[in-house]
Design a protein around this motif. Sequence first.
Motif, mmCIF file in Angstrom:
data_model
loop_
_atom_site.group_PDB
_atom_site.id
_atom_site.type_symbol
_atom_site.label_atom_id
_atom_site.label_comp_id
_atom_site.label_asym_id
_atom_site.label_seq_id
_atom_site.Cartn_x
_atom_site.Cartn_y
_atom_site.Cartn_z
ATOM 1 N N VAL A 177 0.877 -1.169 0.000
ATOM 2 C CA VAL A 177 0.000 0.000 0.000
ATOM 3 C C VAL A 177 0.917 1.221 0.000
ATOM 4 N N LEU A 178 0.916 1.951 -1.102
ATOM 5 C CA LEU A 178 1.729 3.150 -1.229
ATOM 6 C C LEU A 178 0.868 4.354 -0.841
ATOM 7 N N MET A 179 1.260 4.989 0.273
ATOM 8 C CA MET A 179 0.478 6.125 0.775
ATOM 9 C C MET A 179 1.029 7.432 0.236
ATOM 10 N N ILE A 180 0.125 8.342 -0.094
ATOM 11 C CA ILE A 180 0.500 9.676 -0.552
ATOM 12 C C ILE A 180 -0.313 10.688 0.239
ATOM 13 N N SER A 181 0.360 11.663 0.818
ATOM 14 C CA SER A 181 -0.341 12.708 1.556
ATOM 15 C C SER A 181 -0.954 13.697 0.568
ATOM 16 N N THR A 206 5.969 13.313 -3.882
ATOM 17 C CA THR A 206 7.291 13.843 -3.564
ATOM 18 C C THR A 206 8.373 12.977 -4.198
ATOM 19 N N GLY A 207 9.621 13.430 -4.075
ATOM 20 C CA GLY A 207 10.738 12.645 -4.581
ATOM 21 C C GLY A 207 10.833 11.299 -3.896
ATOM 22 N N GLN A 208 10.517 11.250 -2.588
ATOM 23 C CA GLN A 208 10.561 9.982 -1.867
ATOM 24 C C GLN A 208 9.503 9.015 -2.387
ATOM 25 N N VAL A 209 8.327 9.519 -2.742
ATOM 26 C CA VAL A 209 7.279 8.664 -3.308
ATOM 27 C C VAL A 209 7.746 8.081 -4.640
ATOM 28 N N LYS A 210 8.392 8.902 -5.468
ATOM 29 C CA LYS A 210 8.904 8.403 -6.750
ATOM 30 C C LYS A 210 9.936 7.309 -6.530
ATOM 31 N N PHE A 266 -3.081 4.671 -1.688
ATOM 32 C CA PHE A 266 -4.060 5.275 -0.779
ATOM 33 C C PHE A 266 -3.658 6.723 -0.537
ATOM 34 N N VAL A 267 -4.509 7.663 -0.959
ATOM 35 C CA VAL A 267 -4.253 9.086 -0.751
ATOM 36 C C VAL A 267 -4.861 9.484 0.585
#
Length: 909
Positions: free
Chosen positions: A96-100, A106-110, A126-127
């Motif tokens: 599950v990749l969370m994004i605020s 962000t660069g960390q998400v990439k 999941f946003v």
Amino acid sequence: MNNLTMGILAHVDAGKTTLSEAMLYLSGAIRKAGRVDHKDTFLDTYELERARGITIFSKQAVFEYKETRFDLLDTPGHTDFSPEMERTLQVLDLAVLMISASDGVTGQVKLLYKLLDHYKIPTVIFVNKMDQAFADKARCLNDIRNSLSSSCIDLSEGYDAPEIQEELAMCDEALLSDFLNGKKIEKGDIYSLVRKRNCFPILFGSALKMEGVKELLDLVSDLAPTICSSEILDSSADVKRKSTPTAGTSAFGARVFKISRDPSGNRLTHLKITGGTLNVRDVIGDEKVDQIRIYAGDKYEAVQSATAGMICSVTGLKNTSPGQGLGYLEGDTVSEVLQPILSCALLLPEDINPVTVYNDLKNLEEEEPMLRVSYSEETKSIEVRVMGEVQKEILKHILKTRFNIEAQFGPAHIVYKETIAGPVEGVGHFEPLRHYAEVHLLIEPTEPGSGISFDSNCSTDELALNWQRLILTHLAEKKHLGVLTGSELTDVKITLIAGRAHEKHTEGGDFRQATYRAVRQGLMQADSVLLEPILEYRLEVPVDCVGRALNDMQRMNGTVSAPDMEGNFSIITGTVPVACLGNYAQELSAYSHGEGRLFTTLSGYSPCHNTEEVLEEYDYYPDLDTDNPSSSVFCQHGAATIIPWDEVGSHMHIDTGWSKDSNAGTSTDLVDNIDMEALKKLQAKRASMEDTRSFSEKQRDYFAAEDELKAIFERTYGKVKPRVGDSKTEFDESSFTAPDESVRDYAVEQEKEKKHSNLSKKEDEDPNKEFLLIDGYNIIYASEDLKALAQTDLKAARDSLIDILNNFQGYRREELILVFDAYRVRGGTEHVEKQGNLTVIYTKEAETADQYIEKAAHIISKKYRVKVATSDAIEQIIVFGSGAVRMSARELWKEIELTNEQIREKINK
């Protein structure tokens, strides 16, 4: 019941632990959901985790939902603990990749998305924090699809809507064909897409308010049967890993992903059972399993056995390591992608024995392999590799609580790496009395970020298979060091191409010596390249600070994008060397009055921007590194004789026939082979020329410099091709073979226009026609006025140069082509504009003006005279070899001033 291992990943403060608490609460595993700000979460049990409000170590929890048993792994989000997060990816079935919603992609998400692709893990997005006032669903969705993948599909409102059905169909060719034939896409189709990583469902919600969490649980539990019945093949890492094996698999297999110690000091091996069953008292290798634990937070349940698909912790195993395969996966070890970029000296109290501390740290290195602890006998000092300042604080706390050592860290310095620019054969020979081994290795550069790989291309008639395998084992068993600074070697492929053993005298250790020496001898011959870590950054600054930010990034050798506007803020992205960034976050906060924000993520390694300075600082002499000898040992006159690396080739007993000349590269080796000493002297000579020279003196010095530049080039590459006008060349449209089609199309269109014009054939073939290619930003920064303007408003400086050159073009016979690099937004293509009489070209994303001009000069010079205006010495060398004439930025500005004077004189008359 299905066993599914699920991990939650995100950038720091996105709400991972809050989502974990919500899942555990809704599934009934805990009675009350804790909060990070209340310091009562179920999974953050470490003292500093609760104090700082961040996850430092990955944690396990177990819960059941519907027909699935979940092993939930909550991973760290802070970049300093990214290696801890990466180790858990090796055992995940689903992420599950969370994004605020507030921070976006962000660069960390990439980076997380790239890692998930590397390990081929099915992913749901999941946003979080959609309850906050500034959350914009449409903007978030657009950001995700543009930054990650167009296969990220919003399923928060179901999948029956026509537009959603169409988006799902576009994720797979077979599904699209069925969809166009009228078939509706069903849930099973979606689950299959997710399993194959062809689709990434997106859900929106708020973990803190339990919004969207139940929908997420429903989705992952529905996905479980499809994912648990499949075997995933990780081709990118060349690793075959079982997600939960198919029914009936009986052979035991497991993947170790973490080592830790419990409060009593017992060593714990955390692993995922990938096949069969593990029982207490089972023997793995030469060690017996004493206890099997199933952890939930900081508590555990001791069990007698663990079956396929389960995560468990085992005591009794002393020789395991993260990434190691057990059982049928034995010998299959996963290497991590992320590496530390900083190294620090550990400062100890005077009464502490450094050897004792070093041994303690080596035990700690089992838990955190990326520490890379090293000890120097000469200086009695300990070096530790870390990811950042937060990790150093955690290490100090661990040393105090576990070993009662009050330690500090010295200043951090950059962890450099080394690679090579071209292929080379390395040879090693080890033949003291009654020993014999000879090894020939082909060492070749590979793609950036590829690490080191090993292969064999040696006939078994020449060297037995068992010896070949032993050589490959020796290649893989140590970190090989480069010869520039003694830094770790990377991005190379080492292939065994020949070897020889003796029937009676060869032992296993002989090939270890010969192999190590062959690697080192090859590196001593090679054109080595020093690599430095590069950060990908996102800079958010108020609009009135944009000029300062752009100037700062250019000063720090960074790349910059065209600023994007978001409200009253400008967003600048690009890359910057770690060594240059320093404490820029604090500087940013000061000049932006606390409003600016900087986000960074490790992008990878690139050629160092200040190699000479680093080499001088390291002062490393490879010949004096006795732990890594490049010489070989031969038996001569009954005694062992050491032959230095530069003479060993003529003593070898095997001739492979490989030669550097026959395998040399082409244009990619151009810059590496230039006689830089001669070039520097020439540049110094140019700089010393006085403006008071007469015209005849200037002309004499110009042609003398031109001849010297030609001599430098021909000394390295051979004869320079003649320029147009020196010897006539026939125009041939088929000769346009540049990689950039727009350059070819431009030249061809010019030719077509001339064919349809009223110009006579004589005029059409006029060899005196000229083009002047101008490196825009290079010329801007060669002018004090435009440079000062660019520091506050880069666009204004660019427009001012265009106006100046428009006037200049109107009075000149050359056709001016002004080139600016990467002007358009990310993902943009090449753009050509006509500004009056001036042609202005903006290159495509990631292509510099240098690269464009080099290709254009190569093509246009086949028909016309070409000048290139730039002060970039390397670019001057390259265009010179293409048949173009170079002009420095200073010379161009002199020409512009002279032209302006002539214009004023004519107007006055």
